[in-house]
Design an enzyme around this catalytic site. Sequence first.
Site, PDB file in Angstrom:
ATOM      1  CE  LYS A  69      54.131 -16.896 -12.702  1.00 24.17           C
ATOM      2  NZ  LYS A  69      55.435 -17.550 -12.729  1.00 24.17           N
ATOM      3  CG  MET A  82      48.377 -27.478 -10.662  1.00 24.15           C
ATOM      4  SD  MET A  82      47.892 -26.829  -9.033  1.00 24.15           S
ATOM      5  CE  MET A  82      46.419 -27.802  -8.710  1.00 24.15           C
ATOM      6  CG  ASP A 114      43.796 -16.820 -10.077  1.00 22.18           C
ATOM      7  OD1 ASP A 114      44.140 -16.024  -9.175  1.00 22.18           O
ATOM      8  OD2 ASP A 114      43.307 -17.935  -9.845  1.00 22.18           O
TER       9      ASP A 114
END
Lengths: 254, 254
Positions: A56, A169, A35
Amino acid sequence: MTATVYLVGAGPGAPDLITLRAARLLEAADIVFYDALVHADTVALAKNAEKVAVGKRYGKHSAAQLFINKRLVDAARKYKTVVRLKGGDPMLFGRAQEEIDALAEAGIACEVVPGITAALAASAELGISLTRRGLSRSVAFATPRVGREEQPSDWAASLINADTGVLYMAAHEAREIAAQLIARGKSAGTPVMVVENASLQSRRHLTTLGAMAHEGLPALEGPAVLMLGEVYRAALEAATALPQSPRKANNAAK
Amino acid sequence: MTATVYLVGAGPGAPDLITLRAARLLEAADIVFYDALVHADTVALAKNAEKVAVGKRYGKHSAAQLFINKRLVDAARKYKTVVRLKGGDPMLFGRAQEEIDALAEAGIACEVVPGITAALAASAELGISLTRRGLSRSVAFATPRVGREEQPSDWAASLINADTGVLYMAAHEAREIAAQLIARGKSAGTPVMVVENASLQSRRHLTTLGAMAHEGLPALEGPAVLMLGEVYRAALEAATALPQSPRKANNAAK
């Protein structure tokens, strides 16, 4: 004969926070798919491997995911040891299941190596435990989608009902998240601890749900975890208890 | 001058599931205080250190904790590198805060090194992610105390409102926990995955909340994590879908 594909947690960022097992697999790997947010020194442990950057860490599109799945299957038929290196832990917000299932469907063996997830690294760095006798016996981890609470479940409820809440997130929606938690009954005075780039050049911000609902967060450059609950009360009070003119609660405190 | 005390996560059990940082600190340690459940090979990494077993991993009494605190403070004044080695991760059900606070009060520097927590190791071993697109976006970790829900909060509510629930230190009360979750509205058909000795000679048991409320769990010898939610549905169905005579859901499935 096909290879085993190892889904390996790269941990929170600092290269020495991967496991011994992960380091040995990287050293033995013929090819590594990593990643974008994995530290360069961690990728470099795979000294004999072809190194392929894929997507990502967060917010991958499904098309990209399907492409990664296909590349893992192809690599397993061509190489001996294939490593898929994912930020944090693969099994907590790592979208590992899609890769595990794709490999299983193709008849390819897969093993998962756990990693240190960002909230544990952030807690270690802060010296503030997620759980604490008399104050916190439950911790909820969630990735909110504001306005899409119904699928698959009510993220806000899981946070409201836990002693300590951890959001991944979520920094880009911090204001909406805070507003919604308050609207659903969480106290506006709930302390919020934000840690950006845990285990690396980390920065921390202390605020309250109420202040975050009004002002959002300062601009963040790296991945961040938002943690909330009474375990952060003492740190918030220490950060805001300046003589004469109390600072606003959402100033950075380090 | 006093030493820095390192509170180090030993991870779930397998000696190669500690971090590189933890391994290096153990190698450099002058004295190591370790929980009883930490693997002997992990303790042995501290090849030059005095090794002191302290208490049990779970269910420590406060008196024992006070004694550990005092020994850490004393050791910091006598040795150069002091390691406190704790099972799993120190900041998640590790009672680290009491040791951190005791060291801070004594003016002794303390650093925490995160570890792999049992649920992440269990998930890796199972190949079943705690989160899954469309099925689970929230995970609650809790240590229930049946009949003492009020302090500090409602453990059942945190589990009921999360897509995936994880229970630590709960196997001995499995029946009561299941009954209470059902009484509070969680479906009796909710799949339950129990993993004992994650990352070592692990055993797994698949059941449902309803069956667990009636029958409890088979006798467990090692530490276990109880995990529940729809992410375990496919594994439960595979374990119970035998031809002719469907097995009972709570049989071990490996």
